[in-house]
Write a protein that holds these residues in place. Structure first.
Motif, PDB file in Angstrom:
ATOM      1  N   SER A 152      -5.453   5.844   6.774  1.00 28.18           N
ATOM      2  CA  SER A 152      -4.268   6.435   6.133  1.00 28.18           C
ATOM      3  C   SER A 152      -3.022   5.818   6.760  1.00 28.18           C
ATOM      4  O   SER A 152      -2.731   6.068   7.927  1.00 28.18           O
ATOM      5  N   VAL A 211       0.852  -1.191   0.000  1.00 27.71           N
ATOM      6  CA  VAL A 211       0.000   0.000   0.000  1.00 27.71           C
ATOM      7  C   VAL A 211       0.884   1.236   0.000  1.00 27.71           C
ATOM      8  O   VAL A 211       1.991   1.219   0.561  1.00 27.71           O
ATOM      9  N   SER A 212       0.438   2.282  -0.635  1.00 28.55           N
ATOM     10  CA  SER A 212       1.176   3.542  -0.643  1.00 28.55           C
ATOM     11  C   SER A 212       0.942   4.293   0.652  1.00 28.55           C
ATOM     12  O   SER A 212      -0.158   4.232   1.226  1.00 28.55           O
ATOM     13  N   GLU A 213       1.965   4.999   1.090  1.00 37.27           N
ATOM     14  CA  GLU A 213       1.827   5.799   2.312  1.00 37.27           C
ATOM     15  C   GLU A 213       0.709   6.820   2.115  1.00 37.27           C
ATOM     16  O   GLU A 213       0.613   7.477   1.071  1.00 37.27           O
ATOM     17  N   GLY A 214      -0.155   6.914   3.102  1.00 40.00           N
ATOM     18  CA  GLY A 214      -1.292   7.826   3.027  1.00 40.00           C
ATOM     19  C   GLY A 214      -2.555   7.174   2.500  1.00 40.00           C
ATOM     20  O   GLY A 214      -3.656   7.722   2.667  1.00 40.00           O
ATOM     21  N   ALA A 215      -2.425   6.019   1.877  1.00 37.21           N
ATOM     22  CA  ALA A 215      -3.592   5.313   1.369  1.00 37.21           C
ATOM     23  C   ALA A 215      -4.259   4.522   2.490  1.00 37.21           C
ATOM     24  O   ALA A 215      -3.693   4.336   3.566  1.00 37.21           O
ATOM     25  N   SER A 216      -5.468   4.050   2.206  1.00 46.15           N
ATOM     26  CA  SER A 216      -6.174   3.247   3.209  1.00 46.15           C
ATOM     27  C   SER A 216      -5.726   1.797   3.123  1.00 46.15           C
ATOM     28  O   SER A 216      -5.198   1.335   2.115  1.00 46.15           O
ATOM     29  N   LEU A 217      -5.976   1.095   4.225  1.00 47.09           N
ATOM     30  CA  LEU A 217      -5.551  -0.308   4.332  1.00 47.09           C
ATOM     31  C   LEU A 217      -6.704  -1.132   4.884  1.00 47.09           C
ATOM     32  O   LEU A 217      -7.379  -0.709   5.826  1.00 47.09           O
ATOM     33  N   ARG A 258      -8.883  -2.273   9.567  1.00 48.81           N
ATOM     34  CA  ARG A 258      -8.785  -1.138   8.641  1.00 48.81           C
ATOM     35  C   ARG A 258      -8.000   0.005   9.271  1.00 48.81           C
ATOM     36  O   ARG A 258      -7.966   0.168  10.494  1.00 48.81           O
ATOM     37  N   VAL A 301       4.776  -0.836   2.839  1.00 46.90           N
ATOM     38  CA  VAL A 301       4.315   0.529   2.601  1.00 46.90           C
ATOM     39  C   VAL A 301       5.272   1.200   1.626  1.00 46.90           C
ATOM     40  O   VAL A 301       6.476   1.318   1.905  1.00 46.90           O
TER      41      VAL A 301
END
Lengths: 114, 114
Positions: B80, B13-19, B77, B112
């Motif tokens: 960010s 996942v990209s930093e700042g994106a949701s997980l 979840r 990440v």
């Protein structure tokens, strides 16, 4: 104090050595656990002590010998280990409430058997 | 017997994106459910737990999880993600009949990207 401490942090031993892992907690917890964790795997339960008595032994080989001298302390005595016993050994403790019981984990001892 | 499944072995996942990390349990009744996080070479830290009541559970580090009985799921979840969230995540269950025995899922490794 909400910590579980484990010593040593790292241990290298030969197959003929005898060594011990130590775990300590001062949270007043009455259940203590040993887990074994291989790389990229979840922890596997080895032993559970409840009120200083062994309550669960997950068919662990006798070369691993647990000991609970008092409610705060848990030892794992190691003798004649095999290279496949190399793993991260985690200790945990909990209040011992069947079901609603969160376990607090220590940082682990990284064991290498040569 | 109870079991826990984490369908995703790796998630990037990209930093700042949701997980969102998935967890499914298999047991007739509702077990007690936990999410743990493990940084490399470290012990497990409890993020959150579900025993009963409100099905949306808030945890530490900005994580939350939702229990869905109809789907036998307990997904984790975070809105960010931060680079420090890169770690291994384990879902676990416990049932009263099994005493204090935690059953772990296989784990999901989160990477990440900057």
């Amino acid at each position: 104090d909400t910590e579980v401490t484990q010593t040593p942090k790292h241990l290298v031993m030969g197959m003929t050595n005898k060594k011990s892992l130590k775990c300590e907690q001062h949270m007043g917890h009455r259940a203590m656990y040993w887990y074994k964790q291989k790389a990229k795997k979840p922890p596997e339960l080895m032993f559970v002590y409840s009120y200083e008595k062994l309550s669960i032994n997950e068919s662990v080989p006798s070369r691993f010998s647990p000991e609970c001298p008092n409610s705060s302390l848990l030892n794992l005595h190691l003798h004649a280990l095999q290279p496949e016993d190399s793993a991260l050994y985690l200790c945990a403790s909990s209040q011992d409430r069947a079901g609603r019981d969160e376990q607090f984990f220590g940082p682990g001892t990284r064991l290498t058997v040569l | 017997a109870q079991s826990v499944t984490q369908p995703d072995i790796h998630i990037t996942v990209s930093e700042g994106a949701s997980l969102e990390l998935r967890c499914n349990y298999s047991y007739g009744a509702t077990p007690y459910l936990f999410w743990y996080v493990q940084s490399p070479g470290q012990g497990l830290q409890l993020l959150l737990k579900y025993f009963s009541g409100d099905t949306l559970v808030q945890g530490i580090k900005g994580f939350e999880a939702e229990f869905k009985r109809s789907q036998s799921s307990f997904n984790l979840r975070k809105p960010s993600v931060h680079w420090s969230d890169a770690a291994e995540y384990f879902c676990a269950s416990m049932i009263k009949a099994a005493g204090n025995k935690l059953t772990f899922g296989g784990g999901t490794r989160v990477l990440v990207k900057p």
